[in-house]
Scaffold this motif. Structure first.
Motif, short mmCIF file in Angstrom:
data_model
loop_
_atom_site.label_atom_id
_atom_site.label_comp_id
_atom_site.label_asym_id
_atom_site.label_seq_id
_atom_site.Cartn_x
_atom_site.Cartn_y
_atom_site.Cartn_z
N GLU A 25 0.82 -1.19 0.00
CA GLU A 25 0.00 0.00 0.00
C GLU A 25 0.86 1.25 0.00
OE1 GLU A 25 -3.08 -0.31 2.92
OE2 GLU A 25 -3.50 -2.39 2.42
N LYS A 26 0.28 2.40 0.35
CA LYS A 26 0.95 3.68 0.16
C LYS A 26 1.96 3.95 1.26
CE LYS A 26 -2.98 5.61 -2.34
NZ LYS A 26 -4.00 6.70 -2.41
N CYS A 32 -3.63 10.35 -0.03
CA CYS A 32 -4.52 9.27 0.38
C CYS A 32 -5.91 9.83 0.62
CB CYS A 32 -3.99 8.57 1.64
SG CYS A 32 -3.83 9.69 3.05
N CYS A 42 -0.22 10.43 3.67
CA CYS A 42 0.23 9.30 4.49
C CYS A 42 1.37 9.74 5.40
CB CYS A 42 0.67 8.13 3.62
SG CYS A 42 -0.66 7.38 2.67
N CYS A 64 -2.46 3.49 5.67
CA CYS A 64 -1.77 3.46 4.37
C CYS A 64 -0.86 2.23 4.26
CB CYS A 64 -0.94 4.73 4.17
SG CYS A 64 -1.90 6.25 4.07
N SER A 65 -0.03 2.00 5.30
CA SER A 65 0.93 0.89 5.31
C SER A 65 1.54 0.83 6.70
CB SER A 65 2.01 1.11 4.23
OG SER A 65 2.72 2.31 4.47
N CYS A 74 -3.55 7.73 7.15
CA CYS A 74 -3.96 8.84 6.29
C CYS A 74 -4.26 10.04 7.18
CB CYS A 74 -5.17 8.46 5.45
SG CYS A 74 -5.54 9.66 4.16
#
Length: 399
Positions: A25-26, A32, A42, A64-65, A74
Protein backbone atom coordinates in the motif's frame (compact mmCIF):
# COMPACT_ATOMS: atom_id res chain seq x y z
CA UNK A 1 19.39 -19.75 24.59
CA UNK A 2 20.63 -18.98 21.09
CA UNK A 3 19.39 -15.98 19.18
CA UNK A 4 16.16 -16.55 17.32
CA UNK A 5 15.13 -19.70 19.20
CA UNK A 6 12.47 -18.15 21.42
CA UNK A 7 8.79 -18.26 20.52
CA UNK A 8 7.37 -14.86 19.60
CA UNK A 9 4.33 -13.50 21.41
CA UNK A 10 1.03 -13.70 19.59
CA UNK A 11 0.69 -9.95 19.16
CA UNK A 12 4.02 -9.70 17.30
CA UNK A 13 2.87 -12.46 14.94
CA UNK A 14 -0.34 -10.53 14.26
CA UNK A 15 1.72 -7.41 13.62
CA UNK A 16 3.91 -9.29 11.15
CA UNK A 17 0.89 -10.58 9.25
CA UNK A 18 -0.70 -7.14 9.23
CA UNK A 19 2.51 -5.63 7.89
CA UNK A 20 2.64 -8.17 5.10
CA UNK A 21 -0.88 -7.27 4.04
CA UNK A 22 -0.15 -3.54 4.09
CA UNK A 23 3.30 -3.69 2.46
CA UNK A 24 2.00 -3.05 -1.06
CA UNK A 25 0.00 0.00 0.00
CA UNK A 26 0.95 3.68 0.16
CA UNK A 27 4.05 5.05 1.84
CA UNK A 28 4.89 8.20 3.82
CA UNK A 29 4.20 11.33 1.78
CA UNK A 30 1.74 9.76 -0.66
CA UNK A 31 -1.71 11.28 -1.16
CA UNK A 32 -4.52 9.27 0.38
CA UNK A 33 -8.24 9.28 1.13
CA UNK A 34 -9.25 9.34 4.79
CA UNK A 35 -12.51 8.48 6.51
CA UNK A 36 -15.45 10.05 4.68
CA UNK A 37 -13.40 10.64 1.53
CA UNK A 38 -11.38 13.54 2.97
CA UNK A 39 -8.08 14.24 1.21
CA UNK A 40 -4.98 13.45 3.23
CA UNK A 41 -1.28 12.59 3.26
CA UNK A 42 0.23 9.30 4.49
CA UNK A 43 2.23 9.89 7.69
CA UNK A 44 3.58 7.83 10.62
CA UNK A 45 0.97 7.78 13.36
CA UNK A 46 3.46 9.42 15.70
CA UNK A 47 3.56 12.43 13.32
CA UNK A 48 -0.23 12.76 13.03
CA UNK A 49 -1.89 14.25 16.15
CA UNK A 50 -5.32 13.99 14.51
CA UNK A 51 -4.96 10.21 14.17
CA UNK A 52 -3.82 9.81 17.78
CA UNK A 53 -6.78 11.91 18.98
CA UNK A 54 -9.14 9.75 16.91
CA UNK A 55 -7.70 6.56 18.44
CA UNK A 56 -8.29 7.91 21.94
CA UNK A 57 -11.94 8.41 20.96
CA UNK A 58 -12.18 4.85 19.62
CA UNK A 59 -12.12 5.82 15.92
CA UNK A 60 -9.50 4.01 13.82
CA UNK A 61 -7.81 6.15 11.13
CA UNK A 62 -7.43 4.89 7.57
CA UNK A 63 -4.19 2.90 7.28
CA UNK A 64 -1.77 3.46 4.37
CA UNK A 65 0.93 0.89 5.31
CA UNK A 66 3.41 0.09 8.12
CA UNK A 67 6.98 0.95 9.09
CA UNK A 68 8.17 -1.56 11.67
CA UNK A 69 5.74 -1.45 14.61
CA UNK A 70 4.24 1.90 13.60
CA UNK A 71 1.31 2.23 11.18
CA UNK A 72 1.39 4.82 8.43
CA UNK A 73 -2.03 6.48 8.53
CA UNK A 74 -3.96 8.84 6.29
CA UNK A 75 -3.45 12.16 8.04
CA UNK A 76 -5.71 15.12 7.11
CA UNK A 77 -4.02 17.42 4.60
CA UNK A 78 -3.10 20.84 6.01
CA UNK A 79 -5.51 23.64 5.22
CA UNK A 80 -4.35 26.00 2.46
CA UNK A 81 -2.58 29.09 3.67
CA UNK A 82 -4.81 32.18 3.74
CA UNK A 83 -4.26 34.85 1.11
CA UNK A 84 -1.93 37.56 2.28
CA UNK A 85 -3.64 40.76 3.43
CA UNK A 86 -2.21 44.20 2.74
CA UNK A 87 0.04 45.50 5.48
CA UNK A 88 -1.57 48.26 7.55
CA UNK A 89 -0.28 51.77 7.15
CA UNK A 90 2.48 52.59 9.61
CA UNK A 91 1.26 54.19 12.80
CA UNK A 92 2.74 57.40 14.09
CA UNK A 93 1.94 56.48 17.70
CA UNK A 94 4.95 55.38 19.83
CA UNK A 95 5.29 51.59 20.21
CA UNK A 96 5.37 50.04 23.69
CA UNK A 97 8.57 48.20 24.61
CA UNK A 98 8.47 44.44 23.81
CA UNK A 99 7.61 42.08 26.64
CA UNK A 100 10.63 39.90 27.46
CA UNK A 101 10.11 36.16 26.90
CA UNK A 102 11.92 33.58 28.99
CA UNK A 103 12.77 30.50 26.93
CA UNK A 104 13.46 27.21 28.71
CA UNK A 105 14.31 24.70 25.98
CA UNK A 106 14.49 21.05 27.00
CA UNK A 107 17.93 19.50 26.88
CA UNK A 108 18.63 16.67 24.47
CA UNK A 109 18.49 13.83 27.04
CA UNK A 110 15.02 14.95 28.19
CA UNK A 111 13.66 15.08 24.64
CA UNK A 112 15.07 11.64 23.88
CA UNK A 113 13.48 10.27 27.06
CA UNK A 114 10.07 11.40 25.79
CA UNK A 115 10.78 9.93 22.37
CA UNK A 116 11.83 6.52 23.71
CA UNK A 117 8.77 6.38 25.96
CA UNK A 118 6.68 5.80 22.81
CA UNK A 119 8.28 2.34 22.58
CA UNK A 120 6.13 1.30 25.57
CA UNK A 121 3.30 0.90 23.05
CA UNK A 122 2.87 -1.26 19.94
CA UNK A 123 0.18 -0.81 17.31
CA UNK A 124 -1.86 -3.80 16.18
CA UNK A 125 -4.06 -3.73 13.08
CA UNK A 126 -6.91 -6.21 12.75
CA UNK A 127 -8.24 -7.81 9.55
CA UNK A 128 -11.67 -6.33 10.03
CA UNK A 129 -13.28 -4.22 7.31
CA UNK A 130 -12.64 -1.37 7.84
CA UNK A 131 -9.31 -2.09 9.50
CA UNK A 132 -9.04 -1.29 13.20
CA UNK A 133 -5.75 -0.12 14.74
CA UNK A 134 -5.24 -0.84 18.43
CA UNK A 135 -2.62 0.84 20.62
CA UNK A 136 -1.39 -1.83 23.02
CA UNK A 137 0.38 -1.09 26.32
CA UNK A 138 3.41 -3.39 26.90
CA UNK A 139 4.47 -1.96 30.29
CA UNK A 140 5.72 -4.70 32.63
CA UNK A 141 6.77 -2.66 35.67
CA UNK A 142 5.21 -4.23 38.76
CA UNK A 143 4.39 -1.48 41.27
CA UNK A 144 7.41 -0.54 43.42
CA UNK A 145 9.93 -3.40 43.49
CA UNK A 146 11.84 -4.14 46.56
CA UNK A 147 22.07 -9.12 43.86
CA UNK A 148 22.43 -9.81 47.60
CA UNK A 149 19.15 -10.51 49.39
CA UNK A 150 17.21 -9.15 46.43
CA UNK A 151 14.23 -10.50 44.53
CA UNK A 152 13.95 -12.07 41.09
CA UNK A 153 12.92 -9.57 38.43
CA UNK A 154 9.83 -10.19 36.33
CA UNK A 155 9.90 -10.60 32.52
CA UNK A 156 10.35 -7.23 30.74
CA UNK A 157 10.45 -5.37 34.06
CA UNK A 158 13.85 -3.84 33.24
CA UNK A 159 13.95 -3.81 29.41
CA UNK A 160 17.02 -1.54 29.41
CA UNK A 161 19.24 -4.09 31.20
CA UNK A 162 22.42 -5.10 29.39
CA UNK A 163 25.06 -7.77 29.97
CA UNK A 164 28.68 -7.26 28.85
CA UNK A 165 30.41 -10.40 27.61
CA UNK A 166 34.15 -11.00 27.39
CA UNK A 167 36.40 -13.41 25.48
CA UNK A 168 34.78 -15.55 22.80
CA UNK A 169 31.85 -13.70 21.14
CA UNK A 170 30.00 -17.00 20.57
CA UNK A 171 30.50 -18.23 24.15
CA UNK A 172 31.24 -15.10 26.20
CA UNK A 173 31.97 -14.84 29.89
CA UNK A 174 29.53 -12.36 31.41
CA UNK A 175 31.33 -9.90 33.67
CA UNK A 176 29.55 -6.53 33.87
CA UNK A 177 26.15 -4.95 33.57
CA UNK A 178 24.96 -1.87 31.71
CA UNK A 179 21.92 0.13 30.59
CA UNK A 180 20.59 0.71 27.09
CA UNK A 181 20.20 4.48 26.64
CA UNK A 182 19.63 4.82 22.86
CA UNK A 183 19.36 2.84 19.62
CA UNK A 184 23.16 2.38 19.53
CA UNK A 185 24.67 2.98 23.00
CA UNK A 186 24.89 1.22 26.37
CA UNK A 187 26.08 3.08 29.49
CA UNK A 188 28.28 1.20 31.95
CA UNK A 189 31.26 1.69 34.28
CA UNK A 190 34.64 2.59 32.77
CA UNK A 191 36.39 -0.02 34.93
CA UNK A 192 34.46 -2.66 32.94
CA UNK A 193 36.85 -1.86 30.04
CA UNK A 194 40.09 -2.27 32.01
CA UNK A 195 39.81 -4.96 34.65
CA UNK A 196 38.37 -7.64 32.37
CA UNK A 197 39.64 -6.28 29.03
CA UNK A 198 37.28 -4.80 26.49
CA UNK A 199 33.87 -6.48 26.17
CA UNK A 200 33.21 -8.24 22.87
CA UNK A 201 29.43 -8.63 22.97
CA UNK A 202 26.40 -7.00 24.61
CA UNK A 203 23.26 -8.98 25.39
CA UNK A 204 19.89 -7.23 25.65
CA UNK A 205 16.48 -8.60 26.61
CA UNK A 206 17.91 -11.29 28.92
CA UNK A 207 16.08 -12.53 32.01
CA UNK A 208 17.58 -15.89 32.93
CA UNK A 209 20.89 -17.12 31.53
CA UNK A 210 19.92 -20.79 31.82
CA UNK A 211 16.36 -20.89 30.49
CA UNK A 212 14.93 -20.96 26.97
CA UNK A 213 11.35 -20.05 27.86
CA UNK A 214 9.14 -17.64 25.94
CA UNK A 215 9.88 -15.01 28.58
CA UNK A 216 13.53 -15.03 27.49
CA UNK A 217 13.75 -12.96 24.28
CA UNK A 218 17.37 -11.84 24.31
CA UNK A 219 19.47 -10.57 21.43
CA UNK A 220 23.28 -10.26 21.18
CA UNK A 221 25.13 -7.31 19.64
CA UNK A 222 28.81 -7.09 18.72
CA UNK A 223 30.75 -4.24 20.32
CA UNK A 224 31.96 -1.65 17.81
CA UNK A 225 33.73 0.70 20.26
CA UNK A 226 34.23 1.37 23.95
CA UNK A 227 34.51 4.94 25.22
CA UNK A 228 35.61 5.46 28.84
CA UNK A 229 35.02 8.95 30.22
CA UNK A 230 38.03 11.09 29.22
CA UNK A 231 38.82 11.89 32.87
CA UNK A 232 38.71 8.28 34.06
CA UNK A 233 41.97 6.81 35.43
CA UNK A 234 42.05 3.09 36.17
CA UNK A 235 43.99 3.55 39.41
CA UNK A 236 41.24 5.76 40.90
CA UNK A 237 37.50 5.48 41.53
CA UNK A 238 36.55 8.85 40.03
CA UNK A 239 34.67 9.45 36.73
CA UNK A 240 33.92 5.71 36.53
CA UNK A 241 31.62 5.89 33.52
CA UNK A 242 31.85 4.57 29.97
CA UNK A 243 29.84 4.10 26.78
CA UNK A 244 29.64 1.00 24.58
CA UNK A 245 28.75 1.63 20.95
CA UNK A 246 26.96 -1.33 19.39
CA UNK A 247 27.72 -2.57 15.87
CA UNK A 248 24.13 -1.97 14.73
CA UNK A 249 20.97 -0.19 15.80
CA UNK A 250 18.60 -1.82 18.28
CA UNK A 251 15.02 -2.48 17.19
CA UNK A 252 12.93 -1.74 20.28
CA UNK A 253 10.55 -4.40 21.58
CA UNK A 254 8.64 -4.88 24.85
CA UNK A 255 11.76 -6.68 26.12
CA UNK A 256 14.38 -4.26 24.79
CA UNK A 257 14.06 -0.47 25.03
CA UNK A 258 16.04 2.39 26.65
CA UNK A 259 15.63 4.12 29.96
CA UNK A 260 16.01 7.86 30.62
CA UNK A 261 19.05 9.74 31.94
CA UNK A 262 18.70 11.62 35.22
CA UNK A 263 19.55 15.21 34.27
CA UNK A 264 19.12 16.83 37.72
CA UNK A 265 21.32 16.03 40.69
CA UNK A 266 18.37 15.96 43.10
CA UNK A 267 15.75 13.36 42.20
CA UNK A 268 13.56 13.64 45.28
CA UNK A 269 13.47 9.98 46.30
CA UNK A 270 14.75 8.39 49.54
CA UNK A 271 15.60 5.14 47.76
CA UNK A 272 16.40 3.69 44.35
CA UNK A 273 16.42 0.28 42.68
CA UNK A 274 19.54 -1.62 41.66
CA UNK A 275 19.36 -4.55 39.25
CA UNK A 276 21.83 -7.07 37.86
CA UNK A 277 23.11 -10.63 37.58
CA UNK A 278 25.95 -10.18 40.10
CA UNK A 279 26.99 -12.50 42.91
CA UNK A 280 24.11 -13.41 45.21
CA UNK A 281 26.58 -14.68 47.81
CA UNK A 282 30.07 -13.20 48.19
CA UNK A 283 31.46 -16.48 49.58
CA UNK A 284 30.33 -18.44 46.50
CA UNK A 285 31.33 -15.74 43.96
CA UNK A 286 29.02 -17.03 41.25
CA UNK A 287 26.80 -14.78 39.18
CA UNK A 288 23.06 -15.20 39.43
CA UNK A 289 21.36 -16.99 36.53
CA UNK A 290 18.27 -14.80 36.96
CA UNK A 291 18.12 -11.00 36.82
CA UNK A 292 17.74 -9.69 40.38
CA UNK A 293 16.48 -6.39 41.84
CA UNK A 294 16.88 -4.73 45.22
CA UNK A 295 15.56 -1.50 46.75
CA UNK A 296 18.31 0.54 48.41
CA UNK A 297 18.10 3.66 50.61
CA UNK A 298 20.11 6.69 49.47
CA UNK A 299 22.70 7.63 52.11
CA UNK A 300 23.84 11.14 53.03
CA UNK A 301 27.31 12.04 51.83
CA UNK A 302 28.50 12.41 55.43
CA UNK A 303 27.53 8.80 56.19
CA UNK A 304 29.38 7.66 53.10
CA UNK A 305 32.46 9.74 53.91
CA UNK A 306 32.67 8.12 57.35
CA UNK A 307 32.21 4.63 55.90
CA UNK A 308 35.09 5.16 53.45
CA UNK A 309 37.34 7.23 55.71
CA UNK A 310 40.16 4.69 55.72
CA UNK A 311 39.98 4.16 51.96
CA UNK A 312 40.28 7.93 51.38
CA UNK A 313 43.92 7.64 52.43
CA UNK A 314 44.63 5.46 49.38
CA UNK A 315 45.33 6.70 45.81
CA UNK A 316 42.07 5.17 44.55
CA UNK A 317 39.93 7.51 46.68
CA UNK A 318 42.32 10.32 47.55
CA UNK A 319 39.65 13.05 47.35
CA UNK A 320 37.13 11.05 49.37
CA UNK A 321 33.51 10.61 48.29
CA UNK A 322 32.61 13.49 45.95
CA UNK A 323 28.89 14.24 46.23
CA UNK A 324 28.68 15.94 42.81
CA UNK A 325 29.83 12.82 40.98
CA UNK A 326 29.00 9.95 43.36
CA UNK A 327 25.92 8.50 45.10
CA UNK A 328 25.97 6.17 48.09
CA UNK A 329 23.13 3.67 48.41
CA UNK A 330 22.55 0.73 50.73
CA UNK A 331 21.29 0.18 54.26
CA UNK A 332 23.79 -0.18 57.09
CA UNK A 333 23.42 -3.36 59.16
CA UNK A 334 21.13 -4.86 56.49
CA UNK A 335 22.31 -7.40 53.92
CA UNK A 336 20.87 -5.67 50.83
CA UNK A 337 23.55 -4.71 48.34
CA UNK A 338 24.95 -4.90 44.84
CA UNK A 339 27.93 -7.21 44.42
CA UNK A 340 30.63 -8.46 42.07
CA UNK A 341 29.32 -8.80 38.51
CA UNK A 342 26.82 -5.95 39.04
CA UNK A 343 29.49 -3.39 38.04
CA UNK A 344 28.23 -0.99 35.40
CA UNK A 345 24.59 -1.85 36.08
CA UNK A 346 21.90 0.71 36.88
CA UNK A 347 20.73 2.43 40.02
CA UNK A 348 17.34 3.71 38.90
CA UNK A 349 14.08 5.28 39.97
CA UNK A 350 10.66 4.80 38.42
CA UNK A 351 9.33 7.96 36.79
CA UNK A 352 5.81 9.29 37.16
CA UNK A 353 6.15 10.86 33.70
CA UNK A 354 6.77 9.65 31.02
CA UNK A 355 4.67 6.58 31.66
CA UNK A 356 6.41 3.26 32.36
CA UNK A 357 9.94 4.68 32.25
CA UNK A 358 12.91 4.53 34.61
CA UNK A 359 15.50 7.25 35.14
CA UNK A 360 19.15 6.21 35.47
CA UNK A 361 20.52 8.02 38.53
CA UNK A 362 23.68 5.99 39.10
CA UNK A 363 26.04 3.40 37.63
CA UNK A 364 27.38 0.68 39.95
CA UNK A 365 31.03 1.54 40.63
CA UNK A 366 32.65 0.13 43.81
CA UNK A 367 32.15 -1.03 47.39
CA UNK A 368 34.16 -1.71 50.52
CA UNK A 369 35.31 -5.21 51.39
CA UNK A 370 32.83 -8.07 51.08
CA UNK A 371 29.45 -7.00 49.71
CA UNK A 372 26.24 -7.68 51.57
CA UNK A 373 27.80 -7.30 55.02
CA UNK A 374 25.95 -4.07 55.86
CA UNK A 375 29.22 -2.37 56.92
CA UNK A 376 29.26 0.27 54.16
CA UNK A 377 26.92 1.41 51.39
CA UNK A 378 27.96 0.85 47.77
CA UNK A 379 29.10 3.79 45.65
CA UNK A 380 27.56 4.65 42.28
CA UNK A 381 28.71 7.13 39.65
CA UNK A 382 26.17 9.99 39.62
CA UNK A 383 24.80 10.17 36.06
CA UNK A 384 23.56 13.77 36.20
CA UNK A 385 27.17 14.99 36.52
CA UNK A 386 28.00 13.50 33.11
CA UNK A 387 24.90 14.11 30.98
CA UNK A 388 26.58 16.77 28.81
CA UNK A 389 29.38 14.37 27.87
CA UNK A 390 26.91 11.55 27.19
CA UNK A 391 24.79 13.81 24.96
CA UNK A 392 27.83 14.90 22.95
CA UNK A 393 28.71 11.28 22.15
CA UNK A 394 25.31 9.59 21.85
CA UNK A 395 23.28 12.35 20.12
CA UNK A 396 25.89 14.64 18.49
CA UNK A 397 23.47 15.90 15.82
CA UNK A 398 20.67 16.82 18.22
CA UNK A 399 20.44 20.46 19.24
Amino acid sequence: MGEGTSARPQFLLLLFLATAVAAAEKGVGDACEGRGGAAGVCRLIGDCPEARDALRKGVAPATCSFQGFQPVVCCPAPAPAPSPTPAPAPSTAPKPPPTPTKLTPQRVATRMCTKYAEAVYVYITSFQIPKQTEKRDTCAIKGIPFIVNGEAADPDEFPHMALLGYGDEKAPTWGCGGSLISERFVLTAAHCFTRNGNPKVVRLGELNLKTTSEANKHEDFAVAQVLPHPDYVDSANYNDLGLVRLSRDVAFTPSIRPLCLQVDKDFGRPSAIASGWGYTDWTIREMSDHLMKVKLPIQDNEVCQNAYKTKSTTPSLRRGIEEESMICAGALNVRNDTCGGDSGGPLQIRLDEPYCMYSLVGVTSFGKGSCGTGKAPAVYTRVSRYVSWIESVVWPDEK
